[in-house]
Enzyme design. Structure first.
Site, short mmCIF file in Angstrom:
data_model
loop_
_atom_site.label_atom_id
_atom_site.label_comp_id
_atom_site.label_asym_id
_atom_site.label_seq_id
_atom_site.Cartn_x
_atom_site.Cartn_y
_atom_site.Cartn_z
N GLU A 133 0.87 -1.31 0.03
CA GLU A 133 0.21 0.02 0.11
C GLU A 133 1.02 1.24 -0.18
O GLU A 133 1.96 1.38 0.31
CB GLU A 133 -1.12 0.01 1.05
CG GLU A 133 -2.19 -0.94 0.94
CD GLU A 133 -3.41 -0.81 1.88
OE1 GLU A 133 -4.29 -1.25 1.84
OE2 GLU A 133 -2.91 0.18 2.93
N CYS A 179 3.53 8.40 1.22
CA CYS A 179 4.07 7.35 2.26
C CYS A 179 4.35 6.16 1.45
O CYS A 179 3.46 5.61 1.08
CB CYS A 179 3.34 7.37 3.41
SG CYS A 179 3.51 6.22 4.47
N CYS A 214 7.40 -7.23 7.09
CA CYS A 214 8.57 -6.76 7.83
C CYS A 214 8.71 -7.82 8.76
O CYS A 214 8.03 -8.40 9.20
CB CYS A 214 8.23 -5.56 8.79
SG CYS A 214 9.66 -4.69 9.69
N CYS A 248 7.40 -5.14 16.07
CA CYS A 248 7.04 -4.19 17.06
C CYS A 248 5.62 -4.23 17.28
O CYS A 248 5.03 -4.47 16.60
CB CYS A 248 7.41 -2.55 16.34
SG CYS A 248 8.85 -2.54 15.80
N CYS A 254 2.54 -2.57 16.23
CA CYS A 254 2.40 -2.21 14.81
C CYS A 254 1.89 -3.63 13.96
O CYS A 254 2.44 -4.66 13.88
CB CYS A 254 4.11 -2.22 13.98
SG CYS A 254 3.96 -1.78 12.35
N SER A 256 12.15 5.86 15.00
CA SER A 256 11.04 5.39 15.70
C SER A 256 11.27 4.91 17.06
O SER A 256 11.82 3.67 17.30
CB SER A 256 10.24 3.90 15.11
OG SER A 256 9.71 4.41 13.63
N LEU A 257 11.27 6.00 18.06
CA LEU A 257 11.92 5.67 19.33
C LEU A 257 11.13 5.11 20.07
O LEU A 257 11.13 3.98 20.75
CB LEU A 257 12.52 6.97 19.87
CG LEU A 257 13.24 7.10 21.17
CD1 LEU A 257 14.51 6.41 21.17
CD2 LEU A 257 13.46 8.66 21.74
N CYS A 278 0.36 5.09 8.66
CA CYS A 278 1.45 4.22 8.14
C CYS A 278 1.43 3.30 9.36
O CYS A 278 1.22 3.43 10.23
CB CYS A 278 2.59 5.16 8.31
SG CYS A 278 2.60 6.71 6.63
N1 SAH Z 1 10.06 0.30 9.69
C1 SAH Z 1 10.24 1.71 9.77
C2 SAH Z 1 9.09 2.48 8.86
C3 SAH Z 1 7.72 1.99 8.83
S1 SAH Z 1 6.95 2.26 10.08
C4 SAH Z 1 9.98 2.18 11.14
O1 SAH Z 1 9.39 1.48 12.07
O2 SAH Z 1 10.42 3.34 11.51
C5 SAH Z 1 6.43 4.16 10.35
C6 SAH Z 1 5.88 4.52 11.45
O3 SAH Z 1 4.60 4.35 11.65
C7 SAH Z 1 6.99 4.22 12.61
O4 SAH Z 1 7.17 5.24 13.78
C8 SAH Z 1 5.99 3.45 13.24
O5 SAH Z 1 6.46 3.00 14.80
C9 SAH Z 1 4.71 3.93 13.34
N2 SAH Z 1 3.67 2.99 13.64
C10 SAH Z 1 3.39 1.75 13.19
N3 SAH Z 1 2.32 1.25 13.72
C11 SAH Z 1 1.54 2.12 14.14
C12 SAH Z 1 0.21 2.40 14.77
N4 SAH Z 1 -0.43 1.32 15.07
N5 SAH Z 1 -0.06 3.58 15.16
C13 SAH Z 1 0.66 4.56 14.95
N6 SAH Z 1 1.93 4.70 14.45
C14 SAH Z 1 2.48 3.41 13.93
FE1 SF4 Z 2 8.44 -3.28 11.01
FE2 SF4 Z 2 8.44 -0.56 11.29
FE3 SF4 Z 2 6.32 -2.00 11.76
FE4 SF4 Z 2 8.40 -2.08 13.51
S1 SF4 Z 2 7.15 -0.36 13.34
S2 SF4 Z 2 7.37 -3.85 12.61
S3 SF4 Z 2 10.04 -1.95 12.01
S4 SF4 Z 2 7.35 -1.60 9.84
#
Ligand code: SAH
Ligand code: SF4
Length: 404
Positions: free
Chosen positions: A123, A136, A143, A147, A150, A262-263, A382
C-alpha cells in the site's frame, strides 16, 4: 441516518490496469544506469547511451509517458526496438480509496518475481496538507521485525521491494493525481492550479524496514530525486527506521535523505519489548549513531517518532526523560496517537495525557509535536497498511456468498 462520504473504492482506469502476466520487463522506475543497459540491449551504440538514457528518464519520470509513441524526440526505430523488449507498465491498482480529508490510499499488486513466486500486494498513501503533499511509500512486503504496536509486524509474507517497485509507487500517485509536467490528467484527477506539484515530499513510513533494504532504497531515492525526472529533492525525502544502527551512516552518506527514528520508549527495558530490535541496538547506541548522522544540523533535524500508548509509555516522567535524552541533538519530536488495529494489544493514550506530554516537550523548545491522524476512515495510518483492505475484501466475499 447520516451518510458519510467516506472511502470510495474505484475501479482502476483502463490505462493503469496491469498488463497480462507476460514476463516482459517494465522500464518504469529504473535508474539511469539500468535504463542505459536496456538501451544497449535494444541496440543503441555505446557512445549514445548516456544521452538516450537521459531522454528516457525525462519521458518516463518527468512527463509520465505511458506509451513509447509519446516519446516524440526518440526515433521511430528505437521506439520500436524498445517496445519489442520492454513495457511501460505500472503495478496494477487493486483499489483506490479516497478519504473525506483528501487522503488517498492505493493497494498495488506487484508481479511475481519468479515462476514459483506469488504476486505481492503493498500500500501507498497520499496525504495532502496546506502547501505540500506527502507520499508514504513501502520498502518491503511485510516486515521481519515485530514491533508489538504495529500491524505490519504481524504479517508473515516478507520480501524486499526492488528499487523500481519503490519508485513505481510515486509514478502511480502522479498518474492518479494528474501530477506530471506538461501531461494530461486522467479523468477525475485534480490538476494543481498554480503549476505546482501534488506530491512534494516522500516518507518511507509504509510497510517494511527501509534499512534492511538499503541498496534498493538508495537507488529509488536516486530516481525520485533526479531533477530532470521525478524531481523530489533529497531534503524532502525522509527515511524512517526502527533503529538499524549499523546502516544509518551509509543511509546518510549514500542518499542524503532526512532521518526519522521510531523511538517510542525512553528506557531499554520497555523499548526491548515494544521495538524488539532494541535488544540488538539499545537506545544509547541508537542516539550515538544519530549524533554522527551525516548532514544532520539545526537546519536538517532528525525526527524522533513517539507513538502514544495508554499506560505504557505516556507518563510525564517519560516526557521529561525524552527531552533529557535528546538534549544536544538537532531533533524534532513527533507524537503519534496510536492507531489501533483489530486485535492490537494497546489503546491510544487519552487526549488529556497526550496534551500533558506534549506540553512538557513543548516547554523544552520543540514546536507543535502531535501528528494529526489522517485518513482514519480509510485506515490510512502508516505502519498498519494493507490490513484494512484485506478485511474489506473478506467482508465483500461474505456479502457475495450471502446472495448466492
Ligand atoms: N519500519 C520503519 C518505517 C515504517 S513504520 C520504522 O519502524 O520506522 C512508520 C512509523 O509508523 C513508525 O514510526 C512506526 O512506529 C509507526 N507506527 C506503526 N504502527 C503504528 C500504529 N498502529 N499507530 C501509530 N503509529 C504506528
Ligand atoms: Fe517493521 Fe517499522 Fe512496523 Fe516495527 S514499526 S514492525 S520496524 S514496519
Amino acid at each position: 441516518m447520516t451518510v458519510l462520504d467516506i472511502a470510495r473504492p474505484s475501479e482502476p482506469a483502463a490505462a493503469f490496469a496491469a498488463a497480462p502476466a507476460a514476463a516482459t520487463p517494465s522500464l518504469v522506475g529504473l535508474t539511469r544506469a539500468r535504463l542505459g543497459e536496456a538501451l544497449l540491449e535494444a541496440g543503441v551504440a555505446e557512445r549514445q547511451v548516456r544521452m538516450r538514457a537521459a531522454q528516457l528518464n525525462h519521458w518516463l519520470h518527468n512527463r509520465g509517458a505511458a506509451s513509447f509513441d509519446a516519446m516524440t524526440n526518440v526515433s521511430k526505430d528505437l521506439r520500436a526496438a524498445l517496445a519489442e523488449r520492454f513495457t511501460l507498465d505500472r503495478p496494477e491498482i487493486v483499489s483506490e480509496q479516497i478519504s473525506v480529508d483528501g487522503t488517498r490510499k492505493w493497494l498495488l499488486r506487484l508481479p511475481a518475481q519468479g515462476p514459483r513466486m506469488r504476486p505481492a500486494e503493498i500500500e501507498t498513501v497520499y496525504i495532502p496538507e496546506e502547501g505540500r503533499g506527502t507520499l508514504c511509500v513501502s520498502s518491503q512486503v511485510g516486515c521481519t521485525l515485530t514491533c508489538t504496536f504495529c500491524h505490519t509486524g504481524t504479517q508473515t509474507l516478507v520480501r524486499n521491494l526492488t528499487a523500481a517497485e519503490i519508485v513505481a509507487q510515486l509514478v502511480v500517485a502522479r498518474d492518479r493525481l494528474g501530477d506530471w509536467t506538461g501531461g494530461s490528467a486522467p479523468e477525475g484527477a485534480i490538476v494543481p492550479g498554480d503549476g505546482g506539484r501534488f506530491v512534494t515530499n516522500i516518507v518511507f513510513m509504509g510497510m517494511g524496514e527501509p534499512l534492511y533494504n538499503l541498496d534498493a532504497v538508495r537507488d529509488a531515492i536516486e530516481v525520485m530525486a533526479d531533477g530532470e525526472g521525478l524531481g523530489v529533492g533529497r531534503r524532502k525525502i525522509t527515511v524512517s527506521t526502527s533503529g538499524v544502527v549499523p546502516e544509518m551512516r551509509r543511509l546518510g552518506e549514500e542518499t542524503g535523505a532526512q532521518l526519522a527514528i521510531s523511538l517510542h520508549a525512553v528506557r531499554d527495558e520497555l523499548r526491548d519489548v515494544i521495538v524488539p530490535i532494541n535488544r540488538k541496538y539499545p537506545i544509547r547506541d541508537l542516539l550515538d549513531a544519530c549524533r554522527t548522522y551525516p548532514g544532520a544540523s539545526n537546519a536538517r533535524r532528525i525526527t524522533f517518532e513517539y507513538v502514544m500508548l495508554k499506560g505504557v509509555n505516556d507518563n510525564p516522567a517519560e516526557a521529561r526523560e525524552l527531552v533529557r535524552l535528546l538534549a544536544g541533538l538537532p531533533a524534532k519530536i513527533n507524537l503519534i496517537p496510536f492507531n489501533p488495529w483489530p486485535g492490537s494489544p494497546y489503546e491510544c493514550s487519552d487526549w488529556e495525557t497526550i496534551e500533558k506530554f506534549s506540553e512538557i516537550v513543548f516547554r523544552a523548545g520543540y514546536a507543535s509535536p502531535v501528528r494529526t491522524p489522517r485518513g482514519r476512515d480509510i485506515a490510512a495510518a502508516c505502519g498498519q497498511l494493507k490490513s484494512e483492505t484485506r478485511r474489506l475484501r473478506a467482508k465483500e466475499r461474505e456479502a457475495l456468498e450471502a446472495t448466492q
